[in-house]
Design a protein around this motif. Structure first.
Motif, PDB file in Angstrom:
ATOM      1  N   GLY A  12       0.821  -1.202   0.000  1.00 12.83           N
ATOM      2  CA  GLY A  12       0.000   0.000   0.000  1.00 12.83           C
ATOM      3  C   GLY A  12       0.859   1.258   0.000  1.00 12.83           C
ATOM      4  N   THR A  13       1.921   1.240   0.794  1.00 11.00           N
ATOM      5  CA  THR A  13       2.842   2.375   0.840  1.00 11.00           C
ATOM      6  C   THR A  13       3.524   2.577  -0.505  1.00 11.00           C
ATOM      7  N   ALA A  14       3.910   1.476  -1.142  1.00  7.27           N
ATOM      8  CA  ALA A  14       4.598   1.570  -2.432  1.00  7.27           C
ATOM      9  C   ALA A  14       3.692   2.156  -3.511  1.00  7.27           C
ATOM     10  N   LEU A  15       2.435   1.702  -3.559  1.00  8.99           N
ATOM     11  CA  LEU A  15       1.504   2.239  -4.552  1.00  8.99           C
ATOM     12  C   LEU A  15       1.214   3.710  -4.268  1.00  8.99           C
ATOM     13  N   VAL A  26      -1.769  12.205  -2.185  1.00 11.78           N
ATOM     14  CA  VAL A  26      -2.111  10.860  -1.707  1.00 11.78           C
ATOM     15  C   VAL A  26      -2.072  10.830  -0.184  1.00 11.78           C
ATOM     16  N   VAL A  27      -3.128  10.291   0.417  1.00 12.28           N
ATOM     17  CA  VAL A  27      -3.150  10.096   1.868  1.00 12.28           C
ATOM     18  C   VAL A  27      -3.350   8.608   2.145  1.00 12.28           C
ATOM     19  N   LEU A  28      -2.549   8.114   3.051  1.00 14.44           N
ATOM     20  CA  LEU A  28      -2.483   6.690   3.374  1.00 14.44           C
ATOM     21  C   LEU A  28      -3.141   6.450   4.729  1.00 14.44           C
ATOM     22  N   TRP A  29      -4.032   5.464   4.802  1.00 14.79           N
ATOM     23  CA  TRP A  29      -4.645   5.147   6.089  1.00 14.79           C
ATOM     24  C   TRP A  29      -3.828   4.104   6.832  1.00 14.79           C
ATOM     25  N   THR A  30      -3.552   4.393   8.095  1.00 12.97           N
ATOM     26  CA  THR A  30      -2.859   3.456   8.970  1.00 12.97           C
ATOM     27  C   THR A  30      -3.560   3.424  10.321  1.00 12.97           C
ATOM     28  N   ARG A  31      -3.503   2.282  10.982  1.00 13.26           N
ATOM     29  CA  ARG A  31      -4.065   2.183  12.333  1.00 13.26           C
ATOM     30  C   ARG A  31      -3.108   2.769  13.375  1.00 13.26           C
TER      31      ARG A  31
END
Length: 334
Positions: A12-15, A26-31
């Motif tokens: 997910g981080t790579a994409l 781009v915003v990435l969701w993480t717990r």
């Protein structure tokens, strides 16, 4: 263009990194709040890709709703076993008429659903034409490092496939579109099972002959299952079939190959999984694949033996012995 990426694992981080590198927001969701701070302040994913610098346009948030609402595209990349729960949380807030791209690989335990079937079951029919599935030979670290890479984009809707293909294609990332969602999904899921077997062979000290045998016969098993489910046989000769299978069985960065390698060296599965900070999808997929093969009446000898090794504690050396002593057969997908 604003893109939300669900899942802060390496892929997910790579994409997200690729899309941010193209200039998208781009915003990435993480717990993990700690991981979000690492990405936002240091431009690093310290947990999965700690040695690599991420683009400035890639940020992270622990607020799932903010990652989804107001976006022009959603990329979904959580482990497949967490997918149903996440879709249930976001299905009422996904913006209408935007592309939804899945990068998860696996077959759900118990329900035996492909990732595409999970999406189509959990989302209203109005979203189905927006769905697409990304798969192919692509290690996350190499994507972030801008190593030339190719993948498949599968969608039942040609306009969606072509749109997603255009969004993802870049100087070091080439995409091929296909309408064969089932073939791409089956290849992406089952190659992880074969990779565990290949890792076991390497861990036992066998050579290139053995690995080549497992890849070759593994592709036969994958094709056999795919054809039973209605896939196009040519898909298994492409990026999401043979391409992904070879990479996952041979690459030292493959989590599934690593699980097999350590099993071949005599370690126990529970200890291996406990020590890993990312999910090896093939472990859960092996159980689903074995049950699906039984249900559909598909012969999958390697998958059956990997299942016995993972879930019945069969000795890896006996797995190899039993595979080599099977009844002699005609070559081909039969």
């Amino acid at each position: 263009m604003k893109i939300g990426v669900i899942g802060s694992g390496s892929f997910g981080t790579a994409l997200g990194s690729l899309l941010a590198d193209k200039g998208y927001d781009v915003v990435l969701w993480t717990r993990s709040q700690e991981l979000a701070l690492s990405i936002n302040k240091e431009h690093r994913n310290f947990r999965h890709l700690k040695d690599l610098i991420l683009p400035d346009k890639l940020t992270a948030s622990t607020d799932l709703e903010s990652v989804v609402v107001g976006k022009d595209m959603i990329v979904s990349a959580p482990p497949s076993h967490a997918l149903s729960e996440i879709i249930h949380k976001i299905k009422d807030i996904i913006p209408p008429k935007i592309p939804i791209v899945s990068a998860s690989k696996g077959i759900e335990n118990d329900s035996l659903r492909l990732v595409s079937e999970i999406f189509e079951s959990e989302l209203p029919g109005s979203f189905h034409s927006q769905l697409s599935y990304l798969s192919g030979p692509s290690f996350a670290k190499e994507i972030v490092s801008k190593v030339p890479t190719i993948v498949s984009i599968a969608s039942k809707n040609e306009a969606t496939a072509r749109r997603v293909q255009e969004i993802f294609s870049f100087t070091y990332f080439r995409t091929y579109w296909t309408p064969d969602v089932v073939g791409v999904e089956v290849g992406g899921a089952l190659k992880n099972v074969i990779a565990i077997a290949a890792g076991v062979a390497d861990g036992l000290g066998f050579g290139q002959n053995t690995r080549a045998a497992l890849i070759t016969r593994g592709l036969t098993e994958i094709s056999r299952m795919g054809l039973k489910m209605g896939a196009d046989p040519m898909t298994f000769l492409g990026p999401s079939g043979m391409g992904d299978l070879v990479l996952t069985c041979c690459g030292e960065a493959s989590r599934n190959r690593t699980v097999g390698f350590r099993l071949g060296k005599g370690e126990k599965l529970a200890a291996i999984l406990e020590s890993m900070n990312e999910v090896a999808e093939g472990v859960k997929t092996t159980k689903s694949a074995k049950e699906l093969a039984d249900k559909l009446g598909v012969e999958m000898a390697i998958t059956q033996e990997v299942y016995k090794m993972l879930y019945e504690d069969k000795d890896p050396r006996m797995v190899v012995k039993d595979l080599m002593s099977r009844d002699l057969k005609r070559e081909g997908v039969h």
